[in-house]
Design an enzyme around this catalytic site. Structure first.
Site, mmCIF file in Angstrom:
data_model
loop_
_atom_site.group_PDB
_atom_site.id
_atom_site.type_symbol
_atom_site.label_atom_id
_atom_site.label_comp_id
_atom_site.label_asym_id
_atom_site.label_seq_id
_atom_site.Cartn_x
_atom_site.Cartn_y
_atom_site.Cartn_z
ATOM 1 N N GLU A 24 0.842 -1.214 0.000
ATOM 2 C CA GLU A 24 0.000 0.000 0.000
ATOM 3 C C GLU A 24 0.867 1.250 0.000
ATOM 4 O OE1 GLU A 24 -2.486 -1.203 3.306
ATOM 5 O OE2 GLU A 24 -3.234 -2.823 2.035
ATOM 6 N N SER A 60 -4.211 -12.262 3.088
ATOM 7 C CA SER A 60 -5.430 -13.028 3.369
ATOM 8 C C SER A 60 -5.192 -14.263 4.233
ATOM 9 C CB SER A 60 -6.134 -13.409 2.055
ATOM 10 O OG SER A 60 -6.566 -12.232 1.383
HETATM 11 C C1 PEP Z 1 -1.301 -6.815 4.939
HETATM 12 O O1 PEP Z 1 -1.839 -5.760 4.649
HETATM 13 O O2 PEP Z 1 -0.115 -6.837 5.304
HETATM 14 C C2 PEP Z 1 -2.090 -8.032 4.825
HETATM 15 C C3 PEP Z 1 -1.476 -9.171 4.788
HETATM 16 O O3 PEP Z 1 -3.472 -7.877 4.774
HETATM 17 P P1 PEP Z 1 -4.582 -9.043 4.777
HETATM 18 O O4 PEP Z 1 -4.145 -10.071 5.781
HETATM 19 O O5 PEP Z 1 -5.838 -8.344 5.197
HETATM 20 O O6 PEP Z 1 -4.621 -9.584 3.406
#
Ligand code: PEP
Length: 253
Positions: free
Chosen positions: A101, A215
């Site tokens: 991000e 995820s």
């Molecule tokens: C993250 O943003 O580092 C991440 C792994 O998010 P999520 O587990 O929600 O996919």
């Protein structure tokens, strides 16, 4: 599974959490029972506004805290930035750097990520350096090449197993509910270990913790955490529920 590396499960709360959410950290601490404590390290990376309070609430629990980003600068006229020393002063032990991000929304290049990792190390924080390919890159068969390039560009010179953590986070798996197959994770983590061997030397690379992120949830944690060269998880969404975060940690034990 017998592990040669003590796993780390780190929760990335992202831009979520007001003071009321300190209760999540307290609940994680309550569930961090001795048998889990003996086997798995935990870290919580709350938003910067909660870092000091989270660190204070976790004193004596052996649960570490971390920042989600840090500046490449040490101090000065950089409105809105937070330095690695400030994170350390607020009780952090880790700093996530190069999260997708940040790379995507804030244009962070490998060179910037490397500077952030170095700034973290200078403040005695352990950087969790994130790497990972996009969906297009995977579909074009370029995932391994992209991640190797990110490692070459973002891993600080002279890092050791005690001063570096890598998180492999396929961009297309973050927050989407999609995950790579265990075979794909195995191939990538083996390639990451090998690339680190070239950069840092084989014996150093052998001890660096390689987290998988994207995820991870209680229902898939056992499958993902038992892949060779997976030494824990970086967890986004599921880290906001103490029960789920602890279940993922248990899958590493
Ligand atoms: C993250 O943003 O580092 C991440 C792994 O998010 P999520 O587990 O929600 O996919």
């Amino acid at each position: 599974m017998t592990r040669s590396i003590r796993p780390l499960v780190a929760g990335n709360w992202k831009m979520n959490g007001l003071r009321a959410e300190l209760a999540i950290a307290a609940e994680v601490a309550k569930g961090y029972a001795p048998e889990l404590k003996n086997k798995v390290d935990l870290a919580i990376c709350p938003p910067a506004s909660l870092l000091f309070m989270t660190s204070a609430a976790l004193i004596g629990t052996r649960i570490a805290t971390g920042g989600q980003d840090c500046s490449i600068q040490e101090a000065g006229a950089f409105t809105g930035e937070i330095s690695a020393a400030m994170l350390a002063d607020a009780g952090a032990s880790y700093a996530i750097v190069g999260h997708s991000e940040r790379r995507t929304l804030h244009g962070e290049t490998n060179a910037i990520v490397k500077e952030k990792a170095q700034a973290s190390q200078k403040a005695l924080l352990v950087p969790i350096v994130c790497v990972g390919e996009t969906k297009d890159e995977r579909e074009a068969g370029r995932a391994l090449a992209i991640v190797r390039k990110q490692l070459r560009g973002s891993v600080p010179d002279g890092a050791t197993a005690a001063t570096l953590v890598i998180a492999y986070e396929p961009v297309w798996a973050i927050g989407t509910g999609l995950t790579p197959t265990p075979q794909d994770v195995a191939e990538m983590h083996e390639a990451i270990r090998a690339e680190l061997g070239k950069l840092l030397g084989k014996s150093v690379a052998a001890g660096v913790r390689l987290l998988y992120g994207g995820s991870v949830k209680p229902s898939n944690a056992a499958e993902l955490m038992n892949v060779a060269h997976v030494d824990g998880a970086l967890v986004g969404g599921a880290s906001l529920k103490a029960e789920d975060f602890l279940a993922i940690a248990k899958a590493c034990a």
